[in-house]
Design an enzyme around this catalytic site. Structure first.
Site, PDB file in Angstrom:
ATOM      1  N   ASN A 220      13.448   8.023  -7.899  1.00  0.00           N
ATOM      2  CA  ASN A 220      14.130   7.217  -6.286  1.00  0.00           C
ATOM      3  C   ASN A 220      13.210   5.407  -5.943  1.00  0.00           C
ATOM      4  OD1 ASN A 220      12.117   9.174  -5.971  1.00  0.00           O
ATOM      5  ND2 ASN A 220      11.366   8.884  -3.376  1.00  0.00           N
TER       6      ASN A 220
ATOM      7  N   SER B 184       0.916  -1.382  -0.436  1.00  0.00           N
ATOM      8  CA  SER B 184      -0.019   0.181   0.199  1.00  0.00           C
ATOM      9  C   SER B 184       0.933   1.139   0.115  1.00  0.00           C
ATOM     10  CB  SER B 184      -0.190  -0.453   1.171  1.00  0.00           C
ATOM     11  OG  SER B 184      -0.631   0.022   2.286  1.00  0.00           O
ATOM     12  N   GLY B 185       2.037   0.936   0.315  1.00  0.00           N
ATOM     13  CA  GLY B 185       3.303   2.284   0.144  1.00  0.00           C
ATOM     14  C   GLY B 185       3.665   2.553  -1.119  1.00  0.00           C
TER      15      GLY B 185
ATOM     16  N   CYS C 221      17.943   4.630  -2.227  1.00  0.00           N
ATOM     17  CA  CYS C 221      18.249   5.539  -3.304  1.00  0.00           C
ATOM     18  C   CYS C 221      19.314   6.449  -3.993  1.00  0.00           C
ATOM     19  CB  CYS C 221      16.812   6.431  -3.626  1.00  0.00           C
ATOM     20  SG  CYS C 221      16.300   6.996  -2.549  1.00  0.00           S
TER      21      CYS C 221
END
EC number: 1.2.1.103
Length: 345
Positions: free
Chosen positions: A309, A11-12, A146
């Site tokens: 990222n 869900s992120g 990242c």
């Protein structure tokens, strides 16, 4: 051959990128997406670009058996749940920092220790440009940070071509978008607080320094700024080589390293508006742009690199590594070239 896949923590923001890639991947069949907070809701509830899918979030306590499990969870979760992940899948790709470093001592120094240090020797760093040979057949894969990814891609050719030895001074300044803080980034990531800023949030001691140190063998002076964009990480590296370097040396080093890489492009002072790497031009893609410029008067070399990222710096890198590990065509599911013009990435 089709491989089944699941995403834990779907869900992120990064989980959503994994779901987007896997939804269109020709060799993966997306079987499960988990979320504690969104259980039983469709994945389109969190990710409107996936409203066409009927898949619903399930509980992470009820993992299905799949070929590949992608874990998009906060740091500290995967090391506690890795046994369940490995029981559910033959290949586990973790997008947190839990398995990026080699030793327990590094986690004691840079994080808050490690509860499963015996697995650190088994894990492989996901960045194929750096670690392709070791990824083939890997069963525990750690997607890189990242900021570290952008920096490593920018500097790696200089080490491979012996322009740098590791004793030189290297100063790295990274600008990152708000998505780096995740969907629950807190007050500092809210729009009123983030809009318009160039905010130093890690002037020294950023944890991603550990990855740069581990893979390039160099200590860098590293600073990260939060800026007013959503996607992207842009690294500017100020390098002071001991020997004089020509542009011909640099073109030779960067072309030699990246000429055959499908996701790295050289952008070094050409014509047009986009003369050097920019996050805006790679937004939504798994591509990285790298470039350089000489400052002979100060015996300085400036190296630029830009990535999305959430893609090259996370979900895209994870899928790329999984492709390599399973013997799938490297570019499968990652062919999106981006859009121009676009607004803020």
């Amino acid at each position: 051959m089709t491989y089944t896949a699941s995403v834990v923590g779907g869900s992120g923001f990064t989980g959503g990128e994994l779901l987007r890639i896997l939804d269109g991947h020709p060799e993966f069949e997306l079987e499960q997406a988990t979320s504690r907070s969104k259980e039983n809701k469709t994945i389109g509830h969190s990710h409107p670009n996936l409203r066409h899918s009927d898949l619903r979030f399930s509980s992470p306590a009820d993992l299905e058996s799949v070929d590949v499990l992608f874990a998009a969870t906060p740091h500290g979760v995967s090391m506690e749940q890795v046994d369940a992940f490995q029981e559910a899948a033959g290949t586990v790709v973790d997008l947190s920092a839990d398995f990026r470093l080699d030793t327990e001592q590094q986690y004691d120094e840079w994080y808050d220790g490690h509860s499963r240090p015996e697995l650190l020797e088994e894990s492989e760093y996901a960045l194929p440009e750096l670690n392709r040979d070791n990824l083939e057949g890997a069963e525990l894969i750690a997607s890189g940070g990242c900021n570290a990814t952008a920096t490593i891609l920018g500097l790696l050719p200089l080490f491979e071509a012996d322009i740098l030895s590791g004793d030189e001074q290297v100063v790295v300044d990274v600008k990152v978008g708000s998505s780096e803080g995740g969907a629950g980034g807190g007050e500092a990531s809210s729009h009123p607080e983030r809009s318009g800023v160039v905010r130093p949030y890690a002037p020294t001691g950023h944890r991603h320094e550990a990855e740069i140190q581990q893979f390039l063998g160099i200590d860098v002076s590293f600073t990260v700024h939060a800026v007013d964009m959503i996607r992207g990480a842009s690294a500017t590296c100020h390098v002071f080589p001991e020997q004089r370097v020509s542009k011909g040396d640099l073109w030779g080093a960067y072309r030699g390293e990246y000429e055959d890489e499908p996701f790295v492009e050289l952008v070094a002072g050409g014509g047009g508006v986009y003369r050097y790497p920019e996050p805006k031009s790679v937004a939504g893609t798994n591509r990285a742009e790298v470039g350089f410029e000489l400052d002979p008067g100060n015996r300085r070399l400036v190296v630029f690199s830009a990535i999305d990222n959430m893609m090259k710096g996370s979900a895209g890198q994870a899928v790329h590594a999984a492709n390599v590990a399973l013997g799938i065509e490297e570019t499968a599911g990652l062919e999106f070239q981006g859009l121009h013009p676009v607004g803020a990435p």
